[in-house]
Scaffold this active site. Structure first.
Site, PDB file in Angstrom:
ATOM      1  CG  ASN A  46      -1.969   1.027   1.258  1.00 59.95           C
ATOM      2  OD1 ASN A  46      -1.819   2.147   1.424  1.00 59.95           O
ATOM      3  ND2 ASN A  46      -3.058   0.390   0.808  1.00 59.95           N
ATOM      4  CD  GLU A  56       4.498 -15.280   5.180  1.00 63.08           C
ATOM      5  OE1 GLU A  56       4.140 -14.091   4.535  1.00 63.08           O
ATOM      6  OE2 GLU A  56       5.700 -15.525   5.138  1.00 63.08           O
TER       7      GLU A  56
HETATM    8  N1  THU Z   1       6.826 -10.446   2.919  1.00 59.42           N
HETATM    9  C1  THU Z   1       5.852 -11.386   2.903  1.00 59.42           C
HETATM   10  O1  THU Z   1       4.870 -11.446   2.132  1.00 59.42           O
HETATM   11  N2  THU Z   1       6.197 -12.052   3.907  1.00 59.42           N
HETATM   12  C2  THU Z   1       7.289 -12.506   4.731  1.00 59.42           C
HETATM   13  O2  THU Z   1       7.417 -13.127   5.564  1.00 59.42           O
HETATM   14  C3  THU Z   1       8.304 -11.213   4.623  1.00 59.42           C
HETATM   15  C4  THU Z   1       7.949 -10.204   4.020  1.00 59.42           C
HETATM   16  C5  THU Z   1       6.497  -9.217   1.924  1.00 59.42           C
HETATM   17  C6  THU Z   1       6.253  -7.873   2.802  1.00 59.42           C
HETATM   18  C7  THU Z   1       6.280  -6.892   1.652  1.00 59.42           C
HETATM   19  O3  THU Z   1       5.495  -6.733   0.634  1.00 59.42           O
HETATM   20  C8  THU Z   1       7.821  -7.371   0.788  1.00 59.42           C
HETATM   21  O4  THU Z   1       7.785  -8.878   1.213  1.00 59.42           O
HETATM   22  C9  THU Z   1       8.911  -7.017   1.326  1.00 59.42           C
HETATM   23  O5  THU Z   1       9.263  -6.861   2.650  1.00 59.42           O
END
Ligand code: THU
Length: 133
Positions: A46, A56
């Site tokens: 966002n 997750e």
């Molecule tokens: N991110 C996830 O989707 N899962 C995680 O466990 C770590 C980080 C995403 C959040 C953000 O959109 C991007 O990865 C970079 O941090």
């Protein structure tokens, strides 16, 4: 198709839809619930950065909305030269719906690189017992 293969395909499909205009880091997650249903999610960023959510988080929300509350297996898929593991907040979110037997598969596009348990990812976790004190 075995469970890991199906989880991988679902996470890959979700990852392709990740909304990542700021980090450009796509993550997909897929869950097989104890009840035998599959769910998936991707990260959704966002313009107000803290409003973004992890893959997750999306997969868990989908599982709960589907009426299930126990993760049998979860696969998290992201790309990187090192092993990618869930962020701290997502470890706590996974813990909420896990048992000691829950399998957490950490994957990149080549396949699952490591499978672990929530106790390995989140030792000494804050848990229900702490509220009972
Ligand atoms: N991110 C996830 O989707 N899962 C995680 O466990 C770590 C980080 C995403 C959040 C953000 O959109 C991007 O990865 C970079 O941090």
């Amino acid at each position: 198709m075995n469970n890991i293969h199906k989880l991988f395909e679902l996470a890959e499909a979700a990852r392709k839809n990740a909304h990542i205009p700021y980090s450009h880091f796509a993550v997909g997650a897929a869950i097989l619930s104890q009840e035998g249903h599959f769910y998936s999610g991707c990260n959704v960023e966002n313009i107000s950065y803290p409003c973004g959510s992890c893959a997750e988080t999306g997969a868990i929300a989908s599982m709960v909305a589907g009426g299930d509350t126990q993760i049998a297996e979860i696969l998290i898929l992201a790309e990187g030269s090192e092993l990618i593991t869930p962020c701290g907040a997502c470890r706590q979110r996974i813990k909420e719906f896990s048992s000691p037997q829950t399998l957490i598969h950490l994957a990149n596009s080549s396949g699952v690189q490591k499978t672990c348990t929530i106790a390995e990812l989140l030792p000494l976790a804050f848990a229900e017992k702490d509220l009972m004190k």
